[in-house]
Design a protein around this motif. Structure first.
Motif, PDB file in Angstrom:
ATOM      1  N   PRO A   1      40.192  71.720  60.134  1.00 25.60           N
ATOM      2  CA  PRO A   1      40.567  72.905  60.919  1.00 25.60           C
ATOM      3  C   PRO A   1      41.817  73.610  60.411  1.00 25.60           C
ATOM      4  N   GLU A   2      42.780  72.856  59.910  1.00 30.96           N
ATOM      5  CA  GLU A   2      44.002  73.492  59.408  1.00 30.96           C
ATOM      6  C   GLU A   2      43.762  74.297  58.131  1.00 30.96           C
TER       7      GLU A   2
ATOM      8  N   PHE B   1      40.882  76.180  57.851  1.00 28.74           N
ATOM      9  CA  PHE B   1      39.933  77.249  58.183  1.00 28.74           C
ATOM     10  C   PHE B   1      40.483  78.627  57.822  1.00 28.74           C
TER      11      PHE B   1
ATOM     12  N   SER C   1      39.084  80.020  64.214  1.00 26.81           N
ATOM     13  CA  SER C   1      39.215  78.560  64.349  1.00 26.81           C
ATOM     14  C   SER C   1      38.079  77.961  65.164  1.00 26.81           C
TER      15      SER C   1
END
Length: 227
Positions: free
Chosen positions: A42-43, A45, A27
């Motif tokens: 990011p969610e 990744f 992350s």
């Protein structure tokens, strides 16, 4: 980027059976756009990462256990065959049971547990850790003191010492923590590991996170050399 290290990551897990190569965590916004495409949230990744590698170190568990639903979410975001390697701080002895229950929520995505031991040799601590987990669960002891030297021969079949190519277990666990790695250095690692993999030893190998996405590039190149 170093010469000979590719930036496009397209590893195929099926062609590299026995080689579990990845990075310490996933992350990292600074890996975007060179590893994660520009605009990747990011969610997303982990899903992107897991399409390219078959394993990742889960270091956050060595500091504070995430809530239960997060483990379940991680498992749901990764394909079958993907393995997490969670970190356990061996000195938080009262938390062993909770740790085992929480990481167990990963189900078939649970890989080896890296057991960090920063203290001098303590046979009682070793016995406690080994007795706190199912004997079928692979344990990788990250022993930071020289007093532990030679312990490999005394470990059971489900345990190894991090960084050692010796022991009785059908797997080994490596952490490559001294970048940069030239292509020649990665080729040397591949030449050392390939015979072990061919003999049926499962190899877990993780590259150190840096702000630049060198870790996934090194991991991909090692997979190419092994394959």
């Amino acid at each position: 980027m170093l010469s000979g290290i590719t930036s496009a990551v397209t590893a195929t897990r099926a062609s590299l059976a026995g080689a579990y190569v990845g990075t310490s965590g996933w992350s990292y916004p600074s890996w975007r756009p060179d590893f994660y495409p520009a605009g990747t949230k990011p969610e997303d990744f982990l899903g992107y990462y897991a399409d390219r590698f078959s394993t990742v170190e889960l270091n956050t568990t060595g500091y504070r256990l995430p809530r239960e639903e997060l483990f379940e979410r991680w498992a749901g975001q990764t394909p079958r065959g993907f393995l997490f390697a969670p970190k356990l701080n061996a000195h938080l002895r009262s938390d062993f049971g909770t740790f085992a229950e929480r990481v167990g929520l990963l189900g078939e995505r649970l890989g080896p547990i890296r057991v960090l031991v920063a203290s001098a040799r303590d046979e009682g601590l070793l016995t406690l850790v080994l007795g706190s987990f199912d004997p079928s669960l692979p344990l990788a002891f990250d022993l930071r003191r020289e007093s532990w030297d030679g312990i490999e021969a005394d470990l059971p079949a489900n345990a190894v010492r991090v960084g050692s190519l010796e022991g009785n277990a059908p797997f080994l666990y490596l952490r490559l923590r001294e970048p940069p790695y030239s292509d020649d250095a990665l080729r040397e690692w591949a030449e050392r590991l390939r015979p072990l993999i061919n003999d049926g030893v499962r190899v877990y190998c993780y590259f150190k996170h840096e702000d630049e996405p060198t870790a996934p590039s090194y991991a991909q190149r090692l997979l190419e050399l092994l394959g």
